[in-house]
Design a protein around this motif. Structure first.
Motif, PDB file in Angstrom:
ATOM      1  N   ILE A 137       0.840  -1.199   0.000  1.00 26.60           N
ATOM      2  CA  ILE A 137       0.000   0.000   0.000  1.00 26.60           C
ATOM      3  C   ILE A 137       0.878   1.253   0.000  1.00 26.60           C
ATOM      4  CG2 ILE A 137      -1.754   1.312   1.284  1.00 26.60           C
ATOM      5  CD1 ILE A 137      -2.796  -1.313  -0.010  1.00 26.60           C
ATOM      6  N   GLU A 138       1.960   1.214   0.761  1.00 25.79           N
ATOM      7  CA  GLU A 138       2.894   2.344   0.803  1.00 25.79           C
ATOM      8  C   GLU A 138       3.507   2.580  -0.582  1.00 25.79           C
ATOM      9  OE1 GLU A 138       6.518   3.717   3.717  1.00 25.79           O
ATOM     10  OE2 GLU A 138       6.525   1.609   3.087  1.00 25.79           O
ATOM     11  N   LEU A 139       3.927   1.512  -1.246  1.00 21.13           N
ATOM     12  CA  LEU A 139       4.499   1.616  -2.592  1.00 21.13           C
ATOM     13  C   LEU A 139       3.463   2.128  -3.598  1.00 21.13           C
ATOM     14  CD1 LEU A 139       6.547  -1.720  -2.657  1.00 21.13           C
ATOM     15  CD2 LEU A 139       7.517   0.588  -2.696  1.00 21.13           C
ATOM     16  N   ILE A 140       2.244   1.584  -3.520  1.00 19.82           N
ATOM     17  CA  ILE A 140       1.171   2.002  -4.434  1.00 19.82           C
ATOM     18  C   ILE A 140       0.882   3.489  -4.277  1.00 19.82           C
ATOM     19  CG2 ILE A 140      -1.360   1.873  -4.723  1.00 19.82           C
ATOM     20  CD1 ILE A 140      -0.063  -0.311  -6.317  1.00 19.82           C
ATOM     21  N   ASN A 141       0.768   3.951  -3.033  1.00 22.31           N
ATOM     22  CA  ASN A 141       0.460   5.362  -2.803  1.00 22.31           C
ATOM     23  C   ASN A 141       1.570   6.277  -3.289  1.00 22.31           C
ATOM     24  OD1 ASN A 141      -2.203   5.436  -1.689  1.00 22.31           O
ATOM     25  ND2 ASN A 141      -1.391   4.470   0.129  1.00 22.31           N
ATOM     26  N   ALA A 142       2.813   5.892  -3.068  1.00 20.68           N
ATOM     27  CA  ALA A 142       3.942   6.708  -3.538  1.00 20.68           C
ATOM     28  C   ALA A 142       3.984   6.732  -5.066  1.00 20.68           C
ATOM     29  CB  ALA A 142       5.253   6.170  -2.973  1.00 20.68           C
ATOM     30  N   ALA A 143       3.749   5.579  -5.693  1.00 19.23           N
ATOM     31  CA  ALA A 143       3.750   5.511  -7.156  1.00 19.23           C
ATOM     32  C   ALA A 143       2.588   6.311  -7.738  1.00 19.23           C
ATOM     33  CB  ALA A 143       3.680   4.056  -7.610  1.00 19.23           C
ATOM     34  N   ALA A 144       1.424   6.233  -7.102  1.00 18.62           N
ATOM     35  CA  ALA A 144       0.257   6.978  -7.576  1.00 18.62           C
ATOM     36  C   ALA A 144       0.497   8.482  -7.472  1.00 18.62           C
ATOM     37  CB  ALA A 144      -0.981   6.579  -6.777  1.00 18.62           C
ATOM     38  N   GLN A 145       1.085   8.916  -6.383  1.00 18.94           N
ATOM     39  CA  GLN A 145       1.373  10.338  -6.216  1.00 18.94           C
ATOM     40  C   GLN A 145       2.395  10.811  -7.251  1.00 18.94           C
ATOM     41  OE1 GLN A 145      -0.213  12.607  -3.996  1.00 18.94           O
ATOM     42  NE2 GLN A 145       0.783  13.951  -5.485  1.00 18.94           N
ATOM     43  N   ALA A 146       3.427  10.007  -7.492  1.00 22.34           N
ATOM     44  CA  ALA A 146       4.433  10.357  -8.500  1.00 22.34           C
ATOM     45  C   ALA A 146       3.790  10.465  -9.883  1.00 22.34           C
ATOM     46  CB  ALA A 146       5.553   9.319  -8.505  1.00 22.34           C
ATOM     47  N   ALA A 147       2.901   9.533 -10.203  1.00 23.15           N
ATOM     48  CA  ALA A 147       2.211   9.570 -11.499  1.00 23.15           C
ATOM     49  C   ALA A 147       1.337  10.811 -11.601  1.00 23.15           C
ATOM     50  CB  ALA A 147       1.379   8.298 -11.685  1.00 23.15           C
ATOM     51  N   ALA A 148       0.625  11.125 -10.532  1.00 17.96           N
ATOM     52  CA  ALA A 148      -0.235  12.315 -10.527  1.00 17.96           C
ATOM     53  C   ALA A 148       0.604  13.587 -10.697  1.00 17.96           C
ATOM     54  CB  ALA A 148      -1.048  12.380  -9.238  1.00 17.96           C
ATOM     55  N   ASP A 149       1.765  13.617 -10.064  1.00 16.57           N
ATOM     56  CA  ASP A 149       2.645  14.779 -10.171  1.00 16.57           C
ATOM     57  C   ASP A 149       3.129  15.004 -11.596  1.00 16.57           C
ATOM     58  OD1 ASP A 149       2.314  15.179  -7.462  1.00 16.57           O
ATOM     59  OD2 ASP A 149       4.303  14.430  -6.903  1.00 16.57           O
ATOM     60  N   LYS A 150       3.182  13.939 -12.385  1.00 15.20           N
ATOM     61  CA  LYS A 150       3.585  14.052 -13.795  1.00 15.20           C
ATOM     62  C   LYS A 150       2.384  14.059 -14.733  1.00 15.20           C
ATOM     63  CE  LYS A 150       8.018  14.442 -13.673  1.00 15.20           C
ATOM     64  NZ  LYS A 150       8.692  15.575 -14.305  1.00 15.20           N
ATOM     65  N   LEU A 151       1.203  14.356 -14.159  1.00 13.65           N
ATOM     66  CA  LEU A 151      -0.032  14.552 -14.919  1.00 13.65           C
ATOM     67  C   LEU A 151      -0.554  13.309 -15.635  1.00 13.65           C
ATOM     68  CD1 LEU A 151       0.809  18.072 -16.396  1.00 13.65           C
ATOM     69  CD2 LEU A 151      -0.290  17.531 -14.210  1.00 13.65           C
ATOM     70  N   ALA A 152      -0.390  12.157 -15.006  1.00 15.93           N
ATOM     71  CA  ALA A 152      -0.962  10.922 -15.545  1.00 15.93           C
ATOM     72  C   ALA A 152      -2.484  11.022 -15.514  1.00 15.93           C
ATOM     73  CB  ALA A 152      -0.500   9.723 -14.721  1.00 15.93           C
ATOM     74  N   HIS A 153      -3.128  10.240 -16.365  1.00 18.78           N
ATOM     75  CA  HIS A 153      -4.581  10.198 -16.432  1.00 18.78           C
ATOM     76  C   HIS A 153      -5.101   8.910 -15.791  1.00 18.78           C
ATOM     77  CE1 HIS A 153      -4.513  12.774 -20.372  1.00 18.78           C
ATOM     78  NE2 HIS A 153      -4.139  13.459 -19.311  1.00 18.78           N
ATOM     79  N   ASP A 154      -6.276   8.995 -15.218  1.00 18.19           N
ATOM     80  CA  ASP A 154      -7.046   7.826 -14.768  1.00 18.19           C
ATOM     81  C   ASP A 154      -6.248   6.836 -13.924  1.00 18.19           C
ATOM     82  OD1 ASP A 154      -9.390   8.743 -16.070  1.00 18.19           O
ATOM     83  OD2 ASP A 154      -8.594   8.038 -17.969  1.00 18.19           O
ATOM     84  N   ILE A 155      -5.630   7.330 -12.880  1.00 17.27           N
ATOM     85  CA  ILE A 155      -4.836   6.482 -11.993  1.00 17.27           C
ATOM     86  C   ILE A 155      -5.785   5.671 -11.112  1.00 17.27           C
ATOM     87  CG2 ILE A 155      -3.097   6.435 -10.163  1.00 17.27           C
ATOM     88  CD1 ILE A 155      -2.182   9.237 -11.236  1.00 17.27           C
ATOM     89  N   ILE A 156      -5.541   4.368 -11.080  1.00 12.51           N
ATOM     90  CA  ILE A 156      -6.363   3.469 -10.270  1.00 12.51           C
ATOM     91  C   ILE A 156      -5.486   2.310  -9.799  1.00 12.51           C
ATOM     92  CG2 ILE A 156      -7.188   2.090 -12.226  1.00 12.51           C
ATOM     93  CD1 ILE A 156      -9.961   2.085 -10.773  1.00 12.51           C
ATOM     94  N   ALA A 157      -5.799   1.762  -8.634  1.00 11.38           N
ATOM     95  CA  ALA A 157      -5.028   0.634  -8.099  1.00 11.38           C
ATOM     96  C   ALA A 157      -5.983  -0.444  -7.605  1.00 11.38           C
ATOM     97  CB  ALA A 157      -4.125   1.102  -6.964  1.00 11.38           C
ATOM     98  N   TYR A 158      -5.569  -1.687  -7.778  1.00  8.66           N
ATOM     99  CA  TYR A 158      -6.355  -2.835  -7.350  1.00  8.66           C
ATOM    100  C   TYR A 158      -5.538  -3.727  -6.437  1.00  8.66           C
ATOM    101  CZ  TYR A 158      -9.553  -1.601 -11.115  1.00  8.66           C
ATOM    102  OH  TYR A 158     -10.433  -0.933 -11.928  1.00  8.66           O
ATOM    103  N   ASP A 159      -6.192  -4.250  -5.414  1.00 10.57           N
ATOM    104  CA  ASP A 159      -5.611  -5.265  -4.544  1.00 10.57           C
ATOM    105  C   ASP A 159      -5.889  -6.609  -5.211  1.00 10.57           C
ATOM    106  OD1 ASP A 159      -5.115  -7.237  -2.635  1.00 10.57           O
ATOM    107  OD2 ASP A 159      -5.847  -6.010  -0.970  1.00 10.57           O
ATOM    108  N   VAL A 160      -4.848  -7.211  -5.795  1.00 14.32           N
ATOM    109  CA  VAL A 160      -5.001  -8.471  -6.523  1.00 14.32           C
ATOM    110  C   VAL A 160      -4.450  -9.661  -5.726  1.00 14.32           C
ATOM    111  CG1 VAL A 160      -5.010  -7.350  -8.795  1.00 14.32           C
ATOM    112  CG2 VAL A 160      -2.831  -8.108  -7.808  1.00 14.32           C
ATOM    113  N   SER A 161      -4.175  -9.422  -4.441  1.00 15.50           N
ATOM    114  CA  SER A 161      -3.526 -10.451  -3.616  1.00 15.50           C
ATOM    115  C   SER A 161      -4.357 -11.717  -3.460  1.00 15.50           C
ATOM    116  CB  SER A 161      -3.171  -9.886  -2.239  1.00 15.50           C
ATOM    117  OG  SER A 161      -4.340  -9.453  -1.567  1.00 15.50           O
ATOM    118  N   ASP A 162      -5.684 -11.607  -3.559  1.00 15.13           N
ATOM    119  CA  ASP A 162      -6.528 -12.797  -3.426  1.00 15.13           C
ATOM    120  C   ASP A 162      -6.552 -13.654  -4.683  1.00 15.13           C
ATOM    121  OD1 ASP A 162      -7.234 -12.385  -0.796  1.00 15.13           O
ATOM    122  OD2 ASP A 162      -9.106 -11.340  -1.288  1.00 15.13           O
TER     123      ASP A 162
END
Length: 144
Positions: A8-33
């Motif tokens: 979750i920590e990695l996902i949030n940091a990656a999502a913020q970095a993507a948003a900072d570079k103006l990425a579109h439609d950022i979404i994350a899924y928990d696929v662990s199951d």
């Protein structure tokens, strides 16, 4: 089973970095199951190859600097149409907007729980459609 705190920590940091570079439609899924090879997927897109590369570079730099994480694999650099960063705990997919629509990874993972992301990342939802609509009337740089 759910994604680990580290994932979750990695996902949030990656999502913020993507948003900072103006990425579109950022979404994350928990696929662990459903997958044993990783905990979470992050999806993001951009309207140009250059921007895809910029987003990927920012994610990689931010995760290395802030969290000491380096990808074990990076694929798709040459074309920069779909770049995959594999951090074992998470996998980041940054796609050109056309590939995002064509492959529609969200369809594959729609039954998996969505991971709550930083507000900047959430604010990117719908940006690809808005960008496509805004540029639909342009051809060769001229408005018709």
């Amino acid at each position: 089973m759910t994604a680990t705190d580290r994932s979750i920590e990695l996902i949030n940091a990656a999502a913020q970095a993507a948003a900072d570079k103006l990425a579109h439609d950022i979404i994350a899924y928990d696929v662990s199951d459903v997958l044993s090879i990783t905990d979470a997927f992050l999806l993001a897109s951009a309207p140009s190859d250059r921007q895809v590369k910029s987003i990927v570079d920012e994610i990689e730099e931010r995760l290395a600097k802030d969290l000491g994480a380096k990808p074990v694999r990076r694929e798709g650099d040459r074309e920069a149409r779909w770049v995959l960063l594999d951090y074992v705990d998470i996998v980041v997919h940054v796609q050109h907007s056309e590939e995002r629509v064509f492959y529609a990874l969200e369809r594959l993972w729609k039954d998996c729980p969505e991971i709550d992301l930083p507000e900047d990342a959430k604010a990117t939802r719908g940006k690809a459609a808005a960008h496509a609509e805004a540029t639909a009337g342009t051809q060769d740089g001229e408005l018709h």
